[in-house]
Design a protein around this motif. Structure first.
Motif, short mmCIF file in Angstrom:
data_model
loop_
_atom_site.label_atom_id
_atom_site.label_comp_id
_atom_site.label_asym_id
_atom_site.label_seq_id
_atom_site.Cartn_x
_atom_site.Cartn_y
_atom_site.Cartn_z
N TYR A 74 -0.88 6.29 -2.59
CA TYR A 74 -0.35 5.44 -1.00
C TYR A 74 0.51 6.05 -1.34
CZ TYR A 74 2.56 1.94 1.44
OH TYR A 74 3.28 1.05 2.04
N TYR A 121 0.88 7.11 2.37
CA TYR A 121 2.09 6.58 3.75
C TYR A 121 2.86 7.27 4.44
CZ TYR A 121 4.86 2.55 5.40
OH TYR A 121 6.14 1.73 6.09
N PRO A 122 3.80 8.10 3.30
CA PRO A 122 4.01 9.25 4.42
C PRO A 122 3.71 10.01 5.52
CG PRO A 122 4.86 9.54 2.19
CD PRO A 122 3.58 8.56 2.17
N LEU A 123 2.69 10.13 5.79
CA LEU A 123 1.17 10.93 5.80
C LEU A 123 0.92 10.64 7.13
CD1 LEU A 123 0.19 13.74 6.21
CD2 LEU A 123 -1.86 13.16 5.21
#
Lengths: 119, 223
Positions: free
Chosen positions: A50, A54-56
């Protein structure tokens, strides 16, 4: 190659293709953040969890490749579901062609040394 | 979702928020990032996955990457540059004032009236303040919201000086106006802290409106 070296090499190879794989999975079916991580794992991509995905996903939203939609649920918490935008579909098509050309070239190169390059 | 999962989400989101505040992420963007993360962690918790397991131990690193990838803009407080520009000027001026006091008291028969002393202090303080503000303006005018910052400093620095001076004098009185180095250092620290606080407050005040504007790509969402 040791397992550690193999893991590092896998990470390096995936680094350039992870956003494309995420976009492809979301194009099949929209998902929320954790669900996408699970699908990547199920696909055998071992994307780094994650903390990487998630940042990507947030970057892809900034670039307009995906958009989010908040879905209220009567039984559970509300969910922010990500889906691919028309610009994202267009980009995915271009990336897919580029990837196929790249794989063809790499395969052709490796085929010349199918014996490990020792013969 | 059980209490433990809720606690894990709260801890993770709070830790991420602390990191974003450290990075001076705009409050509107911080609220949006925080809400999105909480929603996503809550959805995961609903499937039995704890936030701490999902994000891992390095929540600050995760929050930093998230802010970078989201392309949020930082509020350009630039406290360090502002303080390093404004405070040396004020310190120099304060030293000048201190030097000036010693002069008129000798010989004792020429002791000036209280009104004259106050007027002299006021004029010198105004000159010192003006010099410091002009220096800040010329050296940092390229930063956002500097006209407002300088105006706010012009208002808050005299207030800080007026508040800190009696406190410093009261402290000096408790040690019989000693000139010992540690005492002088504490007096300087008291004044410096008050003035630095005023400068920081002025900058925050000036950037209040600027900080409330969310990044366009973060504010657009479908319901």
């Amino acid at each position: 190659m040791t397992p550690v070296e193999g893991g590092e090499r896998h990470t390096q190879l995936l680094r350039g293709a992870l956003d494309m794989c995420m976009l492809a999975l979301l194009a099949k079916e929209p998902a929320h953040g954790y669900e996408l991580v699970r699908r990547l794992d199920e696909a055998g991509l071992d994307a780094g969890g994650y903390g990487t995905v998630y940042p990507l996903l947030t970057r892809m939203r900034r670039l307009g490749l995906v958009e989010d939609e908040t879905q209220e649920s009567p039984s559970g918490p509300r969910r922010k579901v990500y889906k691919v935008t028309p610009a994202g579909h267009h980009r995915l098509g271009a990336w897919r062609q580029q990837w196929q050309r790249f794989v063809t070239t790499v395969d052709a190169t490796l085929a010349d040394t199918s014996g490990g390059g020792l013969e | 979702m059980n209490e433990s999962q809720q606690w894990s989400i709260d801890q993770t989101v709070r830790s991420a928020e602390r990191q974003w505040r450290r990075q001076h992420v705009r409050p509107a963007d911080l609220a949006r990032l925080s809400r999105d993360l909480r929603d996503d962690l809550t959805a995961a918790a609903d499937e039995g996955v704890a936030a701490a397991d999902l994000v891992g131990p390095d929540v600050r690193g995760f929050a930093r990457r998230l802010a970078d990838e989201a392309g949020v803009e930082r509020v350009p407080y630039a406290y360090d540059r502002l303080l390093l520009t404004a405070l040396p000027g004020l310190a120099f001026a304060y030293a000048l004032l201190y030097g000036y006091i010693a002069g008129p008291t000798a010989p004792p028969s020429d002791e000036p009236s209280l009104a004259a002393v106050i007027a002299t202090y006021a004029v010198l303080a105004a000159l010192v303040l003006a010099t410091s503000l002009v220096t800040v303006w010329f050296r940092l005018r390229h930063l956002p919201a500097m006209p407002h910052t300088v105006l706010a400093m012009a208002l808050l620095l005299p207030l800080a000086g007026a508040l800190a001076t009696p406190v410093t004098v009261a402290f000096a009185a408790t040690v019989n106006y000693s000139n010992a180095l540690p005492v002088l250092a504490i007096e300087c620290a008291l004044m410096g802290a008050a003035l630095a606080g005023a400068i920081v407050l002025a900058r925050r005040w000036a950037l209040r409106g600027w900080a409330s504007i969310p990044a366009p790509h973060l504010s657009a969402t479908q319901a």
